[in-house]
Design a protein around this motif. Sequence first.
Motif, PDB file in Angstrom:
ATOM      1  N   LEU A 115     -27.475   2.794  43.369  1.00 43.93           N
ATOM      2  CA  LEU A 115     -28.841   3.267  43.646  1.00 43.93           C
ATOM      3  C   LEU A 115     -29.276   2.865  45.049  1.00 43.93           C
ATOM      4  O   LEU A 115     -29.901   3.660  45.764  1.00 43.93           O
ATOM      5  CB  LEU A 115     -29.820   2.716  42.607  1.00 43.93           C
ATOM      6  CG  LEU A 115     -29.661   3.277  41.196  1.00 43.93           C
ATOM      7  CD1 LEU A 115     -30.577   2.536  40.231  1.00 43.93           C
ATOM      8  CD2 LEU A 115     -29.932   4.761  41.162  1.00 43.93           C
ATOM      9  N   ILE A 116     -28.948   1.666  45.444  1.00 42.57           N
ATOM     10  CA  ILE A 116     -29.298   1.197  46.795  1.00 42.57           C
ATOM     11  C   ILE A 116     -28.562   2.023  47.839  1.00 42.57           C
ATOM     12  O   ILE A 116     -29.148   2.451  48.837  1.00 42.57           O
ATOM     13  CB  ILE A 116     -28.979  -0.304  46.947  1.00 42.57           C
ATOM     14  CG1 ILE A 116     -29.939  -1.122  46.078  1.00 42.57           C
ATOM     15  CG2 ILE A 116     -29.068  -0.736  48.401  1.00 42.57           C
ATOM     16  CD1 ILE A 116     -29.571  -2.579  45.947  1.00 42.57           C
ATOM     17  N   ALA A 117     -27.283   2.277  47.577  1.00 43.52           N
ATOM     18  CA  ALA A 117     -26.485   3.075  48.519  1.00 43.52           C
ATOM     19  C   ALA A 117     -27.051   4.486  48.668  1.00 43.52           C
ATOM     20  O   ALA A 117     -26.970   5.079  49.747  1.00 43.52           O
ATOM     21  CB  ALA A 117     -25.028   3.133  48.055  1.00 43.52           C
ATOM     22  N   LEU A 118     -27.632   5.032  47.620  1.00 40.48           N
ATOM     23  CA  LEU A 118     -28.230   6.367  47.701  1.00 40.48           C
ATOM     24  C   LEU A 118     -29.623   6.326  48.336  1.00 40.48           C
ATOM     25  O   LEU A 118     -30.024   7.280  49.005  1.00 40.48           O
ATOM     26  CB  LEU A 118     -28.348   6.989  46.308  1.00 40.48           C
ATOM     27  CG  LEU A 118     -27.048   7.404  45.646  1.00 40.48           C
ATOM     28  CD1 LEU A 118     -27.303   7.824  44.200  1.00 40.48           C
ATOM     29  CD2 LEU A 118     -26.376   8.528  46.410  1.00 40.48           C
TER      30      LEU A 118
ATOM     31  N   PHE B  25     -31.456   8.471  51.777  1.00 36.16           N
ATOM     32  CA  PHE B  25     -32.614   9.242  51.336  1.00 36.16           C
ATOM     33  C   PHE B  25     -33.855   8.852  52.145  1.00 36.16           C
ATOM     34  O   PHE B  25     -34.585   9.719  52.630  1.00 36.16           O
ATOM     35  CB  PHE B  25     -32.867   9.020  49.838  1.00 36.16           C
ATOM     36  CG  PHE B  25     -34.084   9.736  49.336  1.00 36.16           C
ATOM     37  CD1 PHE B  25     -34.035  11.091  49.070  1.00 36.16           C
ATOM     38  CD2 PHE B  25     -35.277   9.057  49.153  1.00 36.16           C
ATOM     39  CE1 PHE B  25     -35.161  11.763  48.610  1.00 36.16           C
ATOM     40  CE2 PHE B  25     -36.407   9.718  48.702  1.00 36.16           C
ATOM     41  CZ  PHE B  25     -36.350  11.070  48.427  1.00 36.16           C
ATOM     42  N   ALA B  26     -34.078   7.563  52.308  1.00 36.22           N
ATOM     43  CA  ALA B  26     -35.245   7.092  53.070  1.00 36.22           C
ATOM     44  C   ALA B  26     -35.143   7.513  54.539  1.00 36.22           C
ATOM     45  O   ALA B  26     -36.147   7.918  55.147  1.00 36.22           O
ATOM     46  CB  ALA B  26     -35.358   5.576  52.963  1.00 36.22           C
ATOM     47  N   GLU B  27     -33.944   7.447  55.106  1.00 36.20           N
ATOM     48  CA  GLU B  27     -33.750   7.854  56.501  1.00 36.20           C
ATOM     49  C   GLU B  27     -34.080   9.339  56.685  1.00 36.20           C
ATOM     50  O   GLU B  27     -34.762   9.724  57.637  1.00 36.20           O
ATOM     51  CB  GLU B  27     -32.313   7.583  56.938  1.00 36.20           C
ATOM     52  CG  GLU B  27     -31.987   6.118  57.098  1.00 36.20           C
ATOM     53  CD  GLU B  27     -30.505   5.862  57.332  1.00 36.20           C
ATOM     54  OE1 GLU B  27     -29.699   6.825  57.293  1.00 36.20           O
ATOM     55  OE2 GLU B  27     -30.149   4.698  57.556  1.00 36.20           O
ATOM     56  N   ILE B  28     -33.583  10.157  55.793  1.00 36.79           N
ATOM     57  CA  ILE B  28     -33.825  11.607  55.889  1.00 36.79           C
ATOM     58  C   ILE B  28     -35.303  11.910  55.672  1.00 36.79           C
ATOM     59  O   ILE B  28     -35.885  12.734  56.391  1.00 36.79           O
ATOM     60  CB  ILE B  28     -32.946  12.374  54.883  1.00 36.79           C
ATOM     61  CG1 ILE B  28     -31.474  12.273  55.291  1.00 36.79           C
ATOM     62  CG2 ILE B  28     -33.364  13.840  54.795  1.00 36.79           C
ATOM     63  CD1 ILE B  28     -30.500  12.777  54.247  1.00 36.79           C
ATOM     64  N   ALA B  29     -35.909  11.249  54.708  1.00 40.61           N
ATOM     65  CA  ALA B  29     -37.329  11.489  54.433  1.00 40.61           C
ATOM     66  C   ALA B  29     -38.186  11.120  55.641  1.00 40.61           C
ATOM     67  O   ALA B  29     -39.120  11.840  55.995  1.00 40.61           O
ATOM     68  CB  ALA B  29     -37.767  10.686  53.210  1.00 40.61           C
ATOM     69  N   ALA B  30     -37.851  10.025  56.299  1.00 37.96           N
ATOM     70  CA  ALA B  30     -38.612   9.605  57.476  1.00 37.96           C
ATOM     71  C   ALA B  30     -38.390  10.569  58.642  1.00 37.96           C
ATOM     72  O   ALA B  30     -39.314  10.903  59.381  1.00 37.96           O
ATOM     73  CB  ALA B  30     -38.212   8.193  57.881  1.00 37.96           C
TER      74      ALA B  30
END
Length: 163
Positions: A5-8, A12-17
């Motif tokens: 989950l952390i690896a995903l 995800f956070a980078e793309i969202a930002a």
Amino acid sequence: MNQELIALSVPFAEIAARNSANWVNEKIATVRMKKDLDQQQNEYEDIINKLLADKYELQRIAQSYKELYEEMTISDEDIEYLHNTLEKALDLLITFIPDQKDNGESLKMLISLLNKDALKTMQLLGFNYKEAIGKPLTEVCSSKILGLADKTKSQKSNKGKGK
């Protein structure tokens, strides 16, 4: 599981930002300031390509999240099937257990836990039935099968020595 989950969550956070409406608006505003139409076109294409690449990466991440969720979740149909067939399977397993009376009662209590409401509630609380029940059940079956195989081998070798 938490490591997955952390690896995903990191990409995800980078793309969202990176893909906020503000980021897109700033990029478009920067491109509009350029006078050369070819350069504008190239930069618009670059923005579109980055957004498409991020979209595909988000789809991959979403699919991975879905797979992790499905690994932990038992569907309503699976719960009903499990409840209907587990008692039969446990009756067979009881024959492998030396102290059948005490273990049989414990296994019957386990079956009573496997109703739809209890399973759904425990899943919502984060309980992983597949890990908690499936893994030990697999290990019990495996050890019994290996024990039977070892017993058969020793019986064959003892017969060979008797000749």
